[in-house]
Design an enzyme around this catalytic site. Structure first.
Site, PDB file in Angstrom:
ATOM      1  N   GLN A   1     -17.141   3.541  26.519  1.00 25.70           N
ATOM      2  CA  GLN A   1     -16.830   4.919  26.126  1.00 25.70           C
ATOM      3  C   GLN A   1     -15.730   4.989  25.072  1.00 25.70           C
ATOM      4  O   GLN A   1     -15.738   5.860  24.201  1.00 25.70           O
ATOM      5  CB  GLN A   1     -16.438   5.718  27.377  1.00 25.70           C
ATOM      6  CG  GLN A   1     -16.315   7.210  27.140  1.00 25.70           C
ATOM      7  CD  GLN A   1     -15.017   7.760  27.713  1.00 25.70           C
ATOM      8  OE1 GLN A   1     -13.949   7.189  27.525  1.00 25.70           O
ATOM      9  NE2 GLN A   1     -15.123   8.884  28.390  1.00 25.70           N
TER      10      GLN A   1
ATOM     11  N   GLN B   1      -8.532  14.974  24.821  1.00 21.50           N
ATOM     12  CA  GLN B   1      -7.306  15.103  24.033  1.00 21.50           C
ATOM     13  C   GLN B   1      -7.456  16.131  22.925  1.00 21.50           C
ATOM     14  O   GLN B   1      -8.537  16.290  22.354  1.00 21.50           O
ATOM     15  CB  GLN B   1      -6.970  13.761  23.383  1.00 21.50           C
ATOM     16  CG  GLN B   1      -6.191  12.813  24.262  1.00 21.50           C
ATOM     17  CD  GLN B   1      -5.857  11.522  23.542  1.00 21.50           C
ATOM     18  OE1 GLN B   1      -6.415  10.483  23.841  1.00 21.50           O
ATOM     19  NE2 GLN B   1      -4.963  11.584  22.579  1.00 21.50           N
TER      20      GLN B   1
ATOM     21  N   SER C   1     -14.779  12.725  26.696  1.00 21.18           N
ATOM     22  CA  SER C   1     -13.884  11.589  26.457  1.00 21.18           C
ATOM     23  C   SER C   1     -12.927  11.410  27.631  1.00 21.18           C
ATOM     24  O   SER C   1     -13.340  11.124  28.754  1.00 21.18           O
ATOM     25  CB  SER C   1     -13.154  11.766  25.126  1.00 21.18           C
ATOM     26  OG  SER C   1     -12.471  10.592  24.759  1.00 21.18           O
ATOM     27  N   LEU C   2     -11.627  11.599  27.420  1.00 22.45           N
ATOM     28  CA  LEU C   2     -10.658  11.475  28.501  1.00 22.45           C
ATOM     29  C   LEU C   2     -11.047  12.333  29.703  1.00 22.45           C
ATOM     30  O   LEU C   2     -10.834  11.940  30.861  1.00 22.45           O
ATOM     31  CB  LEU C   2      -9.273  11.893  27.995  1.00 22.45           C
ATOM     32  CG  LEU C   2      -8.193  12.066  29.062  1.00 22.45           C
ATOM     33  CD1 LEU C   2      -7.809  10.722  29.644  1.00 22.45           C
ATOM     34  CD2 LEU C   2      -6.995  12.791  28.494  1.00 22.45           C
TER      35      LEU C   2
ATOM     36  N   HIS D   1     -13.094   6.438  19.355  1.00 23.51           N
ATOM     37  CA  HIS D   1     -14.552   6.341  19.501  1.00 23.51           C
ATOM     38  C   HIS D   1     -15.213   5.666  18.296  1.00 23.51           C
ATOM     39  O   HIS D   1     -16.284   6.056  17.855  1.00 23.51           O
ATOM     40  CB  HIS D   1     -15.161   7.717  19.788  1.00 23.51           C
ATOM     41  CG  HIS D   1     -14.679   8.283  21.091  1.00 23.51           C
ATOM     42  ND1 HIS D   1     -15.081   7.775  22.316  1.00 23.51           N
ATOM     43  CD2 HIS D   1     -13.787   9.253  21.370  1.00 23.51           C
ATOM     44  CE1 HIS D   1     -14.469   8.430  23.284  1.00 23.51           C
ATOM     45  NE2 HIS D   1     -13.672   9.334  22.735  1.00 23.51           N
TER      46      HIS D   1
ATOM     47  N   ARG E   1      -5.309   3.110  29.828  1.00 24.36           N
ATOM     48  CA  ARG E   1      -6.218   3.508  28.739  1.00 24.36           C
ATOM     49  C   ARG E   1      -5.424   4.055  27.559  1.00 24.36           C
ATOM     50  O   ARG E   1      -5.649   3.687  26.405  1.00 24.36           O
ATOM     51  CB  ARG E   1      -7.201   4.554  29.254  1.00 24.36           C
ATOM     52  CG  ARG E   1      -8.281   5.005  28.250  1.00 24.36           C
ATOM     53  CD  ARG E   1      -9.163   6.062  28.900  1.00 24.36           C
ATOM     54  NE  ARG E   1     -10.316   6.434  28.104  1.00 24.36           N
ATOM     55  CZ  ARG E   1     -10.365   7.430  27.236  1.00 24.36           C
ATOM     56  NH1 ARG E   1      -9.275   8.159  26.999  1.00 24.36           N
ATOM     57  NH2 ARG E   1     -11.483   7.707  26.574  1.00 24.36           N
TER      58      ARG E   1
END
Length: 309
Positions: A245, A11, A90-91, A196, A115
């Protein structure tokens, strides 16, 4: 053939119009974006290609990013490119999972819709993220641990750029201490939550239940997880890693270093903009890094890596 990694951004790289030329040119790309719309019930053409306010809202950003990354990935693969290893920030890890054969595109879209929604719901008031420039990781970690409240490292992006996350007051206090310790700059990020961080653990638990409904396939191409910056060899660990994660640090610098240590010489960033190529320049300037965001980028890739004029 040189060892090649496909890497996928997270993102923050999204923009209106991303993937439009691939959608209009490649049937395989259009198929991915249309599938994302079918699975999510979201008008992906509007979300990706027409002016709107939704693209920067987490629950929409995540499905849009994945749709674009898989659309571009399919075009890259159609041109004959393949990877030795995959990873995503991440994503972006979900695109890497598809590239590695671990999830079908349809299942990846299903999970990412959930998510994004769970992360949006879990975002508490008073969360924040700040990029820290020009300070070593050990000092950043120590100051976060010494700061009252919830604050920790969200992203190890590259040497000289680390992101901290947590409660707004704690992040602000840590930033002041980090500047006093020698950080060149501490820049608050325009994000909708403390991603996170431990504050997102509830979202991870909800996601884990959704992941139980998805088939995890054998790993066809090796991939490295954000959580450990190491290869995943047991597919049965993947659901737990994807749960963790959401609230764990993204060990991106360590992921790239691991791949370079294993002989990867070519990195191809697949998706909007080229943030990961920017990190790459600070991690290791010796390797080759390409990005594919638009069709002209793919043309460059074909020319330089396939030896075509």
């Amino acid at each position: 053939m040189k060892k090649t990694a496909f890497i996928f951004p997270g993102q923050g790289s999204q923009y209106i119009g991303m993937g439009k030329d691939f959608y209009d040119t490649y049937a395989c790309s259009k198929e991915m974006i249309d599938l994302a719309g079918k699975v999510s019930g979201i008008d992906m053409y509007h979300l990706l290609f027409e002016e709107n306010q939704e693209l920067d809202i987490t629950k929409y950003t995540q499905i849009a990013m994945l749709a674009d990354e898989l659309a571009v990935l399919k075009a890259v693969e159609e041109k004959g490119f393949s990877s030795t290893v995959n990873a995503g920030l991440s994503l972006g890890e979900y695109a890497a999972l598809v590239a590695s054969g671990v999830m079908t595109p349809e299942d990846a879209f299903k999970i990412v819709v959930k998510r994004g929604a769970y992360m949006q719901e879990a975002v508490p008031t008073g969360g924040a993220m700040t990029a820290v420039m020009g300070l070593d990781n050990e000092t950043i970690e120590k100051i976060c641990q010494e700061t009252e409240g919830i604050v920790s490292v969200a992203n190890y992006n590259c040497p000289g750029q680390t992101v901290i996350t947590g409660e707004e007051g704690a992040v602000s206090a840590a930033a002041d201490a980090l500047k006093a310790a020698g950080a060149k700059r501490c820049v608050p990020l325009k994000v909708s939550g403390p991603f996170h961080s431990d504050m997102l653990k509830e979202a991870g638990l909800k996601l884990e239940k959704e992941l139980e409904q998805v088939e995890i396939h054998d790993i066809q191409t090796p991939y490295i997880t954000n959580v450990t910056a190491d290869y995943v060899t047991n597919k049965n660990e993947i659901r737990g890693l994807l749960k963790d994660q959401i609230s764990s640090s993204v060990r991106w610098q360590q992921t790239i270093e691991r791949m370079i240590d294993d002989g990867v010489e070519v990195f191809i960033e697949i998706g909007p903009k080229k943030s990961l190529c920017g990190f790459m320049k600070k991690i290791n300037k010796e390797v080759s890094a390409y990005h594919v965001d638009k069709i002209e980028d793919l043309d460059v890739l074909v020319k330089e890596l396939s030896g075509q004029e």
